[in-house]
Write a protein that holds these residues in place. Sequence first.
Motif, mmCIF file in Angstrom:
data_model
loop_
_atom_site.group_PDB
_atom_site.id
_atom_site.type_symbol
_atom_site.label_atom_id
_atom_site.label_comp_id
_atom_site.label_asym_id
_atom_site.label_seq_id
_atom_site.Cartn_x
_atom_site.Cartn_y
_atom_site.Cartn_z
ATOM 1 N N PRO A 137 -18.843 0.996 17.169
ATOM 2 C CA PRO A 137 -19.992 0.557 16.365
ATOM 3 C C PRO A 137 -20.522 1.631 15.421
ATOM 4 O O PRO A 137 -21.001 1.326 14.330
ATOM 5 C CB PRO A 137 -21.041 0.202 17.428
ATOM 6 C CG PRO A 137 -20.248 -0.084 18.661
ATOM 7 C CD PRO A 137 -19.094 0.867 18.606
ATOM 8 N N ILE A 138 -20.461 2.897 15.839
ATOM 9 C CA ILE A 138 -20.970 3.979 14.995
ATOM 10 C C ILE A 138 -20.176 4.058 13.694
ATOM 11 O O ILE A 138 -20.749 4.167 12.587
ATOM 12 C CB ILE A 138 -20.905 5.332 15.733
ATOM 13 C CG1 ILE A 138 -21.854 5.325 16.937
ATOM 14 C CG2 ILE A 138 -21.253 6.482 14.779
ATOM 15 C CD1 ILE A 138 -21.769 6.572 17.798
ATOM 16 N N GLU A 139 -18.861 3.971 13.796
ATOM 17 C CA GLU A 139 -18.000 4.138 12.626
ATOM 18 C C GLU A 139 -17.769 2.849 11.851
ATOM 19 O O GLU A 139 -17.276 2.890 10.719
ATOM 20 C CB GLU A 139 -16.653 4.716 13.063
ATOM 21 C CG GLU A 139 -16.760 6.097 13.694
ATOM 22 C CD GLU A 139 -15.436 6.635 14.194
ATOM 23 O OE1 GLU A 139 -15.129 7.806 13.888
ATOM 24 O OE2 GLU A 139 -14.715 5.883 14.874
ATOM 25 N N ASN A 140 -18.130 1.709 12.436
ATOM 26 C CA ASN A 140 -17.940 0.431 11.748
ATOM 27 C C ASN A 140 -18.844 0.372 10.518
ATOM 28 O O ASN A 140 -20.063 0.501 10.633
ATOM 29 C CB ASN A 140 -18.262 -0.721 12.706
ATOM 30 C CG ASN A 140 -17.903 -2.077 12.121
ATOM 31 O OD1 ASN A 140 -18.352 -2.441 11.052
ATOM 32 N ND2 ASN A 140 -17.098 -2.821 12.853
ATOM 33 N N PRO A 141 -18.274 0.162 9.320
ATOM 34 C CA PRO A 141 -19.087 0.177 8.086
ATOM 35 C C PRO A 141 -20.146 -0.916 8.016
ATOM 36 O O PRO A 141 -21.140 -0.776 7.301
ATOM 37 C CB PRO A 141 -18.041 0.007 6.980
ATOM 38 C CG PRO A 141 -16.874 -0.641 7.662
ATOM 39 C CD PRO A 141 -16.858 -0.077 9.050
#
Length: 343
Positions: A137-141
């Motif tokens: 979730p952190i890296e999901n744009p």
Amino acid sequence: MRNVFLIIFSIFCIFFFANSAISLIITEKGKEGMSGIPDSRGLPWQASMTINVVTVDPKAELGKKLFFDPILSKDGTVSCASCHKPEHGFADDKPVSIGIKGQKGERNTPTAFNTANLKFLFWDGRASSLEEQVLGPIENPVEMGEKVSNVLEKLNKNPGYAKEFATIFKKTPISTSQLVHAIAAFERTLISKDSDYDRFLAGDSMALSDSANHGLALFNGKAMCIACHKGPDFTDGGFHNIGLPITDDVGRAKISVSGKDTRKFKTPTLREVANTAPYFHSGEFDTLEAVIAYYNAGGGEDTYKDPLKKPLNLNQQEQKDLVAFLKSLTGRQPKITPPTLSH
């Protein structure tokens, strides 16, 4: 002198046998209780003597702060708890969650409860551990849209976090490994427990209503729910196609690169299911009643649909009983409140 001795001896005998009788009564009552005979409250004697010792894991407490902190997102507006809402069973009350800049996600947010023992995380099973799941979730744009390196920079510049990480992990600066282990430690504490069903299993025959009891029998029998929703977490951990409306989302097949997995999605836990609407990976249905009606009809049409998905022929009362049982899976775990953040 002899009479005095006899009197003293008699008093001693009376005291000895009376004390033995009392001990015997206490012992037998203890045995009776431990055999499972309910007390006046309908709970086993042994259960009424249970003392819960609460321990605090500093790593999990740190993970809790991070879980609720929007510092993990690019613009500081979205936290893990923005989508995994405590008041909605650590799931979202929307079909798909809203990320940074108002962007809509692709799938419904599943509950974070009882994920500790899962072999696969996410609807398509692309992560095999909570630690691996954390970064998604952190890296999901669309969700948090942030680089992990930027998250670490922000955390290292925050005096409160820098001190807490150093105290717990004994190393500086804060690393990716420390970040994911802290959040995963908190997620492992999210256990739904002490539901009506759990109390029923523990021996409280009055914990389930008549309707829920009938629903349990249907769950394990005619309705065939247990074929996929099994074990203490009510999931087989596998992937199934239940005939939901066909979209471009191919589910597990994108990960396994296997045609046989087309539009298969992970079996979710049923713990807290009464609080986690809407349901399925697409947030297709708003109520448990609609879900049961869908299964009762045999699901939708899809070439890849699981062969077990056939009409169940449940009457209206049986469907209500199933819903009553599903509602009995709501736990009584302590309420988790957002922590105080230092920025």
